[in-house]
Design a protein around this motif. Structure first.
Motif, PDB file in Angstrom:
ATOM      1  N   SER B 182       7.061  -6.482  -1.756  1.00 56.20           N
ATOM      2  CA  SER B 182       6.118  -7.385  -2.184  1.00 56.20           C
ATOM      3  C   SER B 182       4.537  -7.160  -1.849  1.00 56.20           C
ATOM      4  O   SER B 182       4.355  -6.684  -0.775  1.00 56.20           O
ATOM      5  N   VAL B 183       3.910  -7.461  -2.829  1.00 59.20           N
ATOM      6  CA  VAL B 183       2.352  -7.105  -2.600  1.00 59.20           C
ATOM      7  C   VAL B 183       1.874  -7.967  -1.700  1.00 59.20           C
ATOM      8  O   VAL B 183       0.635  -7.861  -1.375  1.00 59.20           O
ATOM      9  N   THR B 184       2.504  -9.198  -1.322  1.00 56.96           N
ATOM     10  CA  THR B 184       2.065  -9.951  -0.221  1.00 56.96           C
ATOM     11  C   THR B 184       2.161  -9.408   1.165  1.00 56.96           C
ATOM     12  O   THR B 184       1.582 -10.133   2.251  1.00 56.96           O
ATOM     13  N   GLU B 185       2.746  -8.306   1.177  1.00 55.97           N
ATOM     14  CA  GLU B 185       2.785  -7.560   2.474  1.00 55.97           C
ATOM     15  C   GLU B 185       1.670  -6.568   2.562  1.00 55.97           C
ATOM     16  O   GLU B 185       1.224  -6.641   1.722  1.00 55.97           O
ATOM     17  N   GLY B 186       1.787  -5.742   3.716  1.00 60.00           N
ATOM     18  CA  GLY B 186       0.937  -4.599   3.703  1.00 60.00           C
ATOM     19  C   GLY B 186       1.111  -3.331   3.158  1.00 60.00           C
ATOM     20  O   GLY B 186       2.404  -3.252   2.918  1.00 60.00           O
ATOM     21  N   GLU B 187       0.290  -2.662   2.489  1.00 57.72           N
ATOM     22  CA  GLU B 187       0.452  -1.537   1.803  1.00 57.72           C
ATOM     23  C   GLU B 187       0.970  -0.217   2.595  1.00 57.72           C
ATOM     24  O   GLU B 187       1.472   0.547   2.203  1.00 57.72           O
ATOM     25  N   ASP B 188       0.931  -0.380   3.927  1.00 63.51           N
ATOM     26  CA  ASP B 188       1.230   0.413   4.939  1.00 63.51           C
ATOM     27  C   ASP B 188       2.715   0.310   5.397  1.00 63.51           C
ATOM     28  O   ASP B 188       3.181   0.939   6.120  1.00 63.51           O
ATOM     29  N   LYS B 189       3.221  -0.687   4.757  1.00 63.42           N
ATOM     30  CA  LYS B 189       4.824  -0.941   5.191  1.00 63.42           C
ATOM     31  C   LYS B 189       5.538   0.214   4.974  1.00 63.42           C
ATOM     32  O   LYS B 189       6.536   0.882   6.076  1.00 63.42           O
ATOM     33  N   PRO B 190       5.470   1.460   3.950  1.00 63.36           N
ATOM     34  CA  PRO B 190       6.159   2.583   4.167  1.00 63.36           C
ATOM     35  C   PRO B 190       6.107   3.385   5.302  1.00 63.36           C
ATOM     36  O   PRO B 190       6.976   4.064   5.822  1.00 63.36           O
ATOM     37  N   LEU B 191       4.816   3.665   5.669  1.00 62.68           N
ATOM     38  CA  LEU B 191       4.514   4.299   7.104  1.00 62.68           C
ATOM     39  C   LEU B 191       5.074   3.499   8.200  1.00 62.68           C
ATOM     40  O   LEU B 191       5.463   4.273   9.154  1.00 62.68           O
ATOM     41  N   LYS B 207       6.221  -9.092  -6.922  1.00 67.32           N
ATOM     42  CA  LYS B 207       5.026 -10.173  -6.825  1.00 67.32           C
ATOM     43  C   LYS B 207       3.870  -9.912  -7.267  1.00 67.32           C
ATOM     44  O   LYS B 207       2.604 -10.220  -6.991  1.00 67.32           O
ATOM     45  N   CYS B 208       3.945  -8.667  -8.373  1.00 68.16           N
ATOM     46  CA  CYS B 208       2.680  -8.126  -8.941  1.00 68.16           C
ATOM     47  C   CYS B 208       1.813  -8.862  -9.760  1.00 68.16           C
ATOM     48  O   CYS B 208       0.664  -8.829  -9.746  1.00 68.16           O
ATOM     49  N   ASP B 209       2.576 -10.150 -10.073  1.00 67.41           N
ATOM     50  CA  ASP B 209       1.529 -11.110 -10.809  1.00 67.41           C
ATOM     51  C   ASP B 209       0.562 -11.802  -9.923  1.00 67.41           C
ATOM     52  O   ASP B 209      -0.497 -12.259 -10.193  1.00 67.41           O
ATOM     53  N   LEU B 210       0.413 -11.715  -8.519  1.00 72.25           N
ATOM     54  CA  LEU B 210      -0.176 -12.246  -7.570  1.00 72.25           C
ATOM     55  C   LEU B 210      -1.344 -11.241  -7.111  1.00 72.25           C
ATOM     56  O   LEU B 210      -2.321 -11.548  -6.457  1.00 72.25           O
ATOM     57  N   LEU B 214      -5.232 -10.946  -4.298  1.00 72.57           N
ATOM     58  CA  LEU B 214      -4.841 -10.304  -3.107  1.00 72.57           C
ATOM     59  C   LEU B 214      -5.673  -9.038  -3.101  1.00 72.57           C
ATOM     60  O   LEU B 214      -6.445  -8.405  -4.059  1.00 72.57           O
ATOM     61  N   THR B 215      -5.911  -8.223  -1.774  1.00 73.37           N
ATOM     62  CA  THR B 215      -6.608  -7.164  -1.631  1.00 73.37           C
ATOM     63  C   THR B 215      -5.663  -6.036  -1.405  1.00 73.37           C
ATOM     64  O   THR B 215      -5.955  -4.758  -1.255  1.00 73.37           O
ATOM     65  N   PHE B 216      -4.420  -6.214  -1.852  1.00 69.53           N
ATOM     66  CA  PHE B 216      -3.369  -5.199  -1.565  1.00 69.53           C
ATOM     67  C   PHE B 216      -3.781  -4.005  -2.670  1.00 69.53           C
ATOM     68  O   PHE B 216      -4.047  -4.153  -3.904  1.00 69.53           O
ATOM     69  N   GLU B 222       1.810   3.261  -2.947  1.00 71.03           N
ATOM     70  CA  GLU B 222       2.795   4.193  -3.627  1.00 71.03           C
ATOM     71  C   GLU B 222       2.324   5.571  -2.897  1.00 71.03           C
ATOM     72  O   GLU B 222       3.428   6.214  -2.981  1.00 71.03           O
ATOM     73  N   THR B 223       1.234   5.732  -2.624  1.00 71.47           N
ATOM     74  CA  THR B 223       1.008   7.257  -1.973  1.00 71.47           C
ATOM     75  C   THR B 223       1.739   7.013  -0.654  1.00 71.47           C
ATOM     76  O   THR B 223       2.550   8.171  -0.333  1.00 71.47           O
ATOM     77  N   TYR B 224       1.733   6.169   0.184  1.00 71.02           N
ATOM     78  CA  TYR B 224       2.472   6.047   1.363  1.00 71.02           C
ATOM     79  C   TYR B 224       3.857   6.056   0.976  1.00 71.02           C
ATOM     80  O   TYR B 224       4.432   6.752   1.987  1.00 71.02           O
ATOM     81  N   ALA B 225       4.452   5.615   0.344  1.00 70.64           N
ATOM     82  CA  ALA B 225       5.898   5.642  -0.096  1.00 70.64           C
ATOM     83  C   ALA B 225       6.202   6.851  -0.479  1.00 70.64           C
ATOM     84  O   ALA B 225       7.412   7.431   0.115  1.00 70.64           O
ATOM     85  N   ARG B 226       5.518   7.613  -1.200  1.00 73.10           N
ATOM     86  CA  ARG B 226       5.923   9.136  -1.832  1.00 73.10           C
ATOM     87  C   ARG B 226       5.622  10.128  -0.536  1.00 73.10           C
ATOM     88  O   ARG B 226       6.123  11.075  -0.504  1.00 73.10           O
ATOM     89  N   ARG B 227       4.870   9.552   0.522  1.00 73.47           N
ATOM     90  CA  ARG B 227       4.514  10.465   1.548  1.00 73.47           C
ATOM     91  C   ARG B 227       5.838  10.540   2.437  1.00 73.47           C
ATOM     92  O   ARG B 227       6.238  11.564   2.840  1.00 73.47           O
ATOM     93  N   VAL B 228       6.441   9.547   2.415  1.00 68.90           N
ATOM     94  CA  VAL B 228       7.423   9.256   3.096  1.00 68.90           C
ATOM     95  C   VAL B 228       8.970   9.867   2.496  1.00 68.90           C
ATOM     96  O   VAL B 228       9.773  10.520   3.165  1.00 68.90           O
ATOM     97  N   ASN B 229       8.984   9.689   1.140  1.00 74.64           N
ATOM     98  CA  ASN B 229       9.969   9.973   0.400  1.00 74.64           C
ATOM     99  C   ASN B 229       9.464  10.391  -1.223  1.00 74.64           C
ATOM    100  O   ASN B 229       9.253   9.627  -1.788  1.00 74.64           O
TER     101      ASN B 229
END
Lengths: 113, 258
Positions: B182-191, B207-210, B214-216, B222-229
């Motif tokens: 969810s976008v209320t978490e950090g964007e670095d979760k995938p790393l 939660k993209c409606d939020l 937010l500063t997410f 998405e870059t981080y998620a694709r870096r992992v996978n």
């Protein structure tokens, strides 16, 4: 802490081997734990001694064979040791390395009496 | 070294690896020679080379075969606690009801609350309480399946315990893991939790409606998620506002056909 359920699996593997191969005491257990597997080695050590209570491996020494991660680059085919699954290729900088080693979690061998 | 009390050298090496440390005893090595000889004769090395998750994988394979026999698409939903998984699941079931037979297995350490929320939609749900356990395993699923009518030719959603670490390593026999971030978490979760994002085929950015509040940084997540996978599919959505739900439902239908 999933290391506890993994340690319980180790116990079941050892007890099955004790029944199959007729030994009554395990002196040493060698586990191969890849650095990029989902196991924290210190947590495994802690859980291992708890999980082995009352088993044939109750007082066994745990030896962890720590295997480094290795990644193969899909772009330039360079293979090298990696620290993280998301590392870039050390030769061409591409991401998406294919993990070729370092994610194993295996009971390798036992020293038994 | 004497195997009985450790007199002599202070460590035993087997193939260069330390076997055990024992305190040096102030007794003669010679006294223990006979006993040690007996111990040496009966000690042996048993080679196993067995995967620690072997048993789980065997149960997972059994589940996978059962899902196939009954033509069910089984998905394993994973995320951290509070990502909105249950709300997303409720909205998904409401959209699919009447079109597919559906069922849900809910995993939580305690309470029936999530299963109750699912049952309120009319979809059968079984709650697994893992107690102190931090993840579902394949045997728990195997035991839960006879507790519910199987959604023949439909979809089974397994909502795992909210935890981005442990559920990554346990195959339940599912067709795919779907990770909800969810976008209320950090964007670095995938790393930070790469195992989970590597194990998943699809990431739902919930939660993209939020986002306006937010500063997410969506692109960075998405870059981080694709870096992992690099192969991970990503869908941005909001279970509350409904945006992006069509893409998710289309993905489900495509997997069900496939």
């Amino acid at each position: 802490m999933h290391e506890m359920s993994l340690a319980q699996n180790v116990r079941e593997i050892i007890e099955q081997a004790a029944r199959d191969q007729g030994f009554s005491q395990v002196k040493t257990v060698w586990l191969e734990i890849g650095r990029l597997s989902c196991v924290e080695q210190e947590a495994m050590r802690f859980c291992f001694s708890a999980a082995m209570q009352g088993s044939v491996a109750e007082d066994a020494q745990l030896e962890i064979i720590d295997t480094p991660g290795r990644g193969l680059c899909p772009k330039c085919s360079h293979e090298a040791e990696i620290e993280n699954v998301y590392d870039a290729c050390s030769q061409c900088g591409s991401y998406g390395l294919q993990l070729v080693a370092g994610d194993a979690m295996r009971v390798k061998e036992l020293e038994v009496v | 070294m004497c195997l009985t009390c450790g007199c002599g050298s202070d460590e035993v090496l087997i193939r260069g690896r330390k076997l055990m440390n024992r305190p040096k005893a102030p007794v003669s090595f010679r006294l223990h020679r006979v006993e040690a000889k007996i111990a040496e004769d009966t000690q042996r090395i048993v080679k196993l080379e067995q995967d620690i998750l072997h048993k789980n994988d065997r149960h997972a394979q059994g589940n996978r075969e059962l899902f196939k026999q009954h033509g069910m698409l089984a998905l394993n939903l994973v995320s951290s606690p509070g990502s909105g998984k249950t709300t997303l699941l409720v909205r998904t079931l409401q959209a699919l009801q009447g079109r597919y037979p559906l069922a849900v297995i809910e995993g939580d350490q305690q309470t029936e609350q999530d299963a109750d929320r699912i049952r309120a939609t009319g979809v059968p749900a079984v709650q697994i309480n893992t107690g102190k356990g931090c993840h579902l395993d394949a045997q728990m699923i195997e035991r839960a399946l006879p507790e519910m009518p199987l959604p023949e030719g439909g979809m089974l959603f397994i909502e795992n315990v909210g935890n981005l670490v442990c559920p990554a390593g346990f195959d339940l026999g599912e067709f795919a893991k779907v990770v909800v971030l969810s976008v209320t978490e950090g964007e670095d979760k995938p790393l930070k939790y790469p195992d989970m994002f590597r194990a998943a085929e699809l990431m739902l950015l919930n939660k993209c409606d939020l986002l306006p509040y937010l500063t997410f940084d969506v692109e960075l997540a998405e870059t981080y998620a694709r870096r992992v996978n690099p192969d991970i599919r990503i869908i941005r959505l909001s279970a509350v506002s409904g945006e992006g739900m069509d893409a998710w439902l289309s993905w489900l239908e495509a997997q069900h056909l496939g």
